[in-house]
Design an enzyme around this catalytic site. Structure first.
Site, PDB file in Angstrom:
ATOM      1  N   GLU A 191      -1.489 -10.785   3.024  1.00  0.00           N
ATOM      2  CA  GLU A 191      -1.282  -9.922   4.191  1.00  0.00           C
ATOM      3  C   GLU A 191      -1.718 -10.629   5.469  1.00  0.00           C
ATOM      4  O   GLU A 191      -1.041 -10.540   6.500  1.00  0.00           O
ATOM      5  CB  GLU A 191      -2.063  -8.620   4.027  1.00  0.00           C
ATOM      6  N   GLY A 200       0.797  -1.213   0.000  1.00  0.00           N
ATOM      7  CA  GLY A 200       0.000   0.000   0.000  1.00  0.00           C
ATOM      8  C   GLY A 200       0.828   1.261   0.000  1.00  0.00           C
ATOM      9  O   GLY A 200       2.049   1.247   0.137  1.00  0.00           O
ATOM     10  N   GLY A 209      -7.317  -4.756   2.448  1.00  0.00           N
ATOM     11  CA  GLY A 209      -7.545  -5.394   1.157  1.00  0.00           C
ATOM     12  C   GLY A 209      -7.898  -4.437   0.046  1.00  0.00           C
ATOM     13  O   GLY A 209      -8.209  -4.868  -1.066  1.00  0.00           O
ATOM     14  N   GLY A 234      -5.921  -2.764  -1.570  1.00  0.00           N
ATOM     15  CA  GLY A 234      -4.934  -2.976  -2.613  1.00  0.00           C
ATOM     16  C   GLY A 234      -4.972  -4.363  -3.219  1.00  0.00           C
ATOM     17  O   GLY A 234      -4.185  -4.678  -4.108  1.00  0.00           O
TER      18      GLY A 234
END
Length: 223
Positions: free
Chosen positions: A103, A27, A95, A97
């Protein structure tokens, strides 16, 4: 003058200790964390990273950060990542991105997780930011219909006119909920749906959030 994102992102890099295995989030805010890690490495900091997305891995390698495959590590010392929303209990939505699955896997393997955000990401109640679901392509349409019938207002995430494809080859449905009164209950409900790989609800994971507020920082700790 630094933006709030840059201030928070660069500050997080100073939580890293020499020799750590570091989870590298995805991000715009974590982008600045990686840049500051490069500065610290030039000053002698040693670290190895595990990337949560192809995008992060490419940038990390360009900066000279050694990258390990996730399968090669038993535990990760610290993960630094961003978030799309964070509530007062340090539960979050992630989420935006498209990297929520990796992640979450990296976060769950980490001894400590720190999120970096600007002040607009801190909210009283999660849900105004659309909740991402990573789903298998085979069941995308049926899941969309089921979620639509339940009033969750799903939308297929698109990119360049086609459904967005995650690094794992899945698709994303974004749920437009406005407010989530029971994050844990919703997470359980969604995870039990066949074809849902993971939700963007990250619950009880972050131990600390570094928030950029104007030209200062706020540190929030999980109670």
């Amino acid at each position: 003058m630094m933006t709030e994102k840059e201030r928070a992102g660069r500050a997080a890099a100073h939580a890293v200790e020499d020799g750590m295995i570091l989870g590298l989030g995805t991000g715009s805010t974590v982008h600045f964390t990686l840049l500051e890690l490069k500065v610290r490495m030039d000053q002698g900091l040693r670290l190895q990273g595990v990337a949560t997305s192809q995008r992060t891995e490419i940038l990390a390698r360009e900066l000279g950060i050694p990258i390990l495959p996730f399968s090669a590590v038993d535990r990760i010392d610290l993960t630094l990542d961003g978030a799309d929303e964070v509530d007062p209990n340090l539960n979050g939505i992630k989420g935006g991105g498209g990297a929520l699955l990796y992640e979450k896997l990296v976060a769950e393997a980490s001894d400590k997780v720190i999120w970096v955000v600007d002040h607009q990401k801190m909210v009283d109640t999660l849900g105004r930011f659309p909740l991402p679901l990573e789903v298998v392509p085979f069941n995308l349409e049926k899941l969309w219909k089921k979620l639509e019938n339940q009033g969750y207002h799903p939308r297929v995430r698109m990119q360049a006119g086609e459904p967005f494809v995650t690094d794992a080859g899945n698709r994303i449905l974004d749920l437009h909920l406005q407010a989530i009164s029971d994050p844990e209950g919703l997470h359980r409900e969604l995870k039990l749906m066949s074809g849902v790989v993971e939700t963007g609800l990250f619950l009880h994971m972050a131990e600390e959030v570094i928030e950029g507020v104007g030209d200062t920082l706020r540190h929030h700790f999980r109670k």
